[in-house]
Design an enzyme around this catalytic site. Structure first.
Site, PDB file in Angstrom:
ATOM      1  CG  ASP A 196       3.193   5.725   0.251  1.00  0.00           C
ATOM      2  OD1 ASP A 196       3.802   6.333   1.151  1.00  0.00           O
ATOM      3  OD2 ASP A 196       2.095   5.175   0.436  1.00  0.00           O
ATOM      4  CG  ASP A 213       0.417   1.135  -1.219  1.00  0.00           C
ATOM      5  OD1 ASP A 213      -0.440   1.387  -2.075  1.00  0.00           O
ATOM      6  OD2 ASP A 213       0.440   1.677  -0.097  1.00  0.00           O
TER       7      ASP A 213
HETATM    8  N1  LIG Z   1      -0.350  -8.736  -2.486  1.00  0.00           N
HETATM    9  C1  LIG Z   1      -0.469  -8.777  -1.161  1.00  0.00           C
HETATM   10  N2  LIG Z   1      -0.342  -9.945  -0.490  1.00  0.00           N
HETATM   11  C2  LIG Z   1      -0.457  -9.975   0.860  1.00  0.00           C
HETATM   12  N3  LIG Z   1      -0.708  -8.909   1.624  1.00  0.00           N
HETATM   13  C3  LIG Z   1      -0.848  -7.722   1.029  1.00  0.00           C
HETATM   14  C4  LIG Z   1      -0.732  -7.585  -0.392  1.00  0.00           C
HETATM   15  N4  LIG Z   1      -0.921  -6.290  -0.708  1.00  0.00           N
HETATM   16  C5  LIG Z   1      -1.133  -5.650   0.452  1.00  0.00           C
HETATM   17  N5  LIG Z   1      -1.096  -6.491   1.509  1.00  0.00           N
HETATM   18  C6  LIG Z   1      -1.281  -6.165   2.941  1.00  0.00           C
HETATM   19  O1  LIG Z   1      -2.186  -5.076   3.068  1.00  0.00           O
HETATM   20  C7  LIG Z   1      -1.516  -3.916   3.580  1.00  0.00           C
HETATM   21  C8  LIG Z   1      -2.038  -2.676   2.864  1.00  0.00           C
HETATM   22  O2  LIG Z   1      -1.782  -2.777   1.479  1.00  0.00           O
HETATM   23  P1  LIG Z   1      -1.403  -1.486   0.617  1.00  0.00           P
HETATM   24  O3  LIG Z   1      -0.254  -0.799   1.239  1.00  0.00           O
HETATM   25  O4  LIG Z   1      -1.276  -1.921  -0.786  1.00  0.00           O
HETATM   26  O5  LIG Z   1      -2.746  -0.646   0.759  1.00  0.00           O
HETATM   27  P2  LIG Z   1      -2.964   0.865   1.235  1.00  0.00           P
HETATM   28  O6  LIG Z   1      -4.221   1.348   0.668  1.00  0.00           O
HETATM   29  O7  LIG Z   1      -1.747   1.681   0.980  1.00  0.00           O
HETATM   30  O8  LIG Z   1      -3.165   0.716   2.749  1.00  0.00           O
HETATM   31  P3  LIG Z   1      -2.515   1.656   3.856  1.00  0.00           P
HETATM   32  O9  LIG Z   1      -3.326   2.927   3.831  1.00  0.00           O
HETATM   33  O10 LIG Z   1      -2.653   0.843   5.111  1.00  0.00           O
HETATM   34  O11 LIG Z   1      -1.067   1.858   3.418  1.00  0.00           O
HETATM   35  C9  LIG Z   1      -0.044  -4.207   3.364  1.00  0.00           C
HETATM   36  O12 LIG Z   1       0.778  -3.557   4.277  1.00  0.00           O
HETATM   37  C10 LIG Z   1       0.031  -5.716   3.523  1.00  0.00           C
HETATM   38  O13 LIG Z   1       0.082  -6.061   4.885  1.00  0.00           O
HETATM   39 MG   LIG Z   2       0.395   0.982   1.977  1.00  0.00          MG
END
Ligand SMILES: Nc1ncnc2c1ncn2[C@@H]1O[C@H](COP(=O)(O)OP(=O)(O)OP(=O)(O)O)[C@@H](O)[C@H]1O
Ligand SMILES: [Mg+2]
Length: 258
Positions: A196, A213
């Site tokens: 992804d 992610d």
């Molecule tokens: N370890 C971290 N530290 C700081 N911010 C984070 C971290 N992990 C994720 N985020 C923030 O949260 C957002 C979403 O995280 P992630 O992509 O892991 O989740 P997701 O379930 O895929 O959400 P989405 O459906 O929005 O992609 C990231 O784009 C980032 O802005």
């Molecule tokens: Mg994401």
């Protein structure tokens, strides 16, 4: 204790204030958490607070469709990110199955969605561990329990680092090469395919890319690993083509036998 009554009273009041503040903090957390979480998630978070995995859990920094990211503080005062996977969604199950089936680490696919979501969180934790062992810039995984994953917070003072798409890149071509290099290392050393990769799933804390992610990432043995990798490179190529970077085709970057 001082023998001056006013002094004693002042101290007692100060202590009462302190205790009340702490209690209030916990009380507030429970209230705000209760609105958002189901009972099981709330229990998991409370367990983390009570067993010293977490000192505080603060507001959500990002709310995705299937997870929410919270800013937290660990008992040493260090910032952490808590990724909470939302349970009970049939779409979740449908969309996720193909990334779990075919991964030799997850042979038995749980029947109930909650266990599947827990496994999804555990999968992200393990993938982050493998990526860290390969010396890649990813959030350091700290702890996982049920559907709650604690990891290093990428950002400062509760503000997450910007996503790649929000950063004006100097020398975009070198960023492209750097990220392709990360996918290479992920494949060669960690034996993983992210699955992804996009300008959303790369954070830029301090002038370098951090890949995030990882729940859907699969091992290279997965029957569709090559397709996932090809899609990752395409996504990256599309983004960097838009920045006028001369990108390379998937075949030229990865020479993988089918
Ligand atoms: N370890 C971290 N530290 C700081 N911010 C984070 C971290 N992990 C994720 N985020 C923030 O949260 C957002 C979403 O995280 P992630 O992509 O892991 O989740 P997701 O379930 O895929 O959400 P989405 O459906 O929005 O992609 C990231 O784009 C980032 O802005
Ligand atoms: Mg994401």
């Amino acid at each position: 204790m001082s023998d001056k009554p006013e002094e004693n009273l002042r101290r007692r009041e100060a202590r009462y204030d302190r205790e009340r503040r702490v209690r209030l903090k916990v009380g507030e957390d429970v209230e705000t958490l209760e609105e958002v979480f189901d009972g099981r998630t709330l229990m998991t978070v409370m367990h983390m607070l009570n067993t010293g995995r977490l000192k505080e859990l603060q507001g959500a920094v990002k709310a995705g469709k299937e997870s929410r990211i919270y800013h937290g503080i660990d008992p040493k005062g260090v910032e952490v990110a808590a990724k909470i996977y939302l349970t009970s969604s049939a779409i979740f199950r449908q969309g996720r199955l193909k990334y779990i089936r075919g991964d030799p680490r997850f042979k038995d696919v749980p029947r109930d969605t909650r266990s599947l979501v827990d496994q999804w969180a555990l999968k992200e934790f393990k993938n982050l561990e493998l990526a860290r062992e390969a010396d890649l810039a990813v959030p350091k995984p700290i702890y996982v329990e049920k559907n709650v994953l604690l990891m290093e917070f990428i950002g400062k003072n509760g503000v997450p680092a910007p996503q790649l798409r929000d950063v004006r890149l100097q020398a975009a071509a070198s960023w492209y090469e750097k990220i392709i290099g990360m996918l290479r290392t992920l494949y060669d050393k960690a034996k993983l395919v992210h699955g992804d990769v996009s300008e959303y799933n790369i954070l830029v804390p301090d002038g370098y890319p951090v890949l995030i992610d990882f729940a859907q990432a699969v091992t290279v043995e997965h029957p569709e690993a090559k397709e996932f990798l090809e899609r990752d490179v395409e996504n990256l190529n599309n983004y960097f083509n838009g920045l006028n970077v001369r990108t390379r085709s998937f075949g030229r970057i990865f020479k993988i036998e089918k």
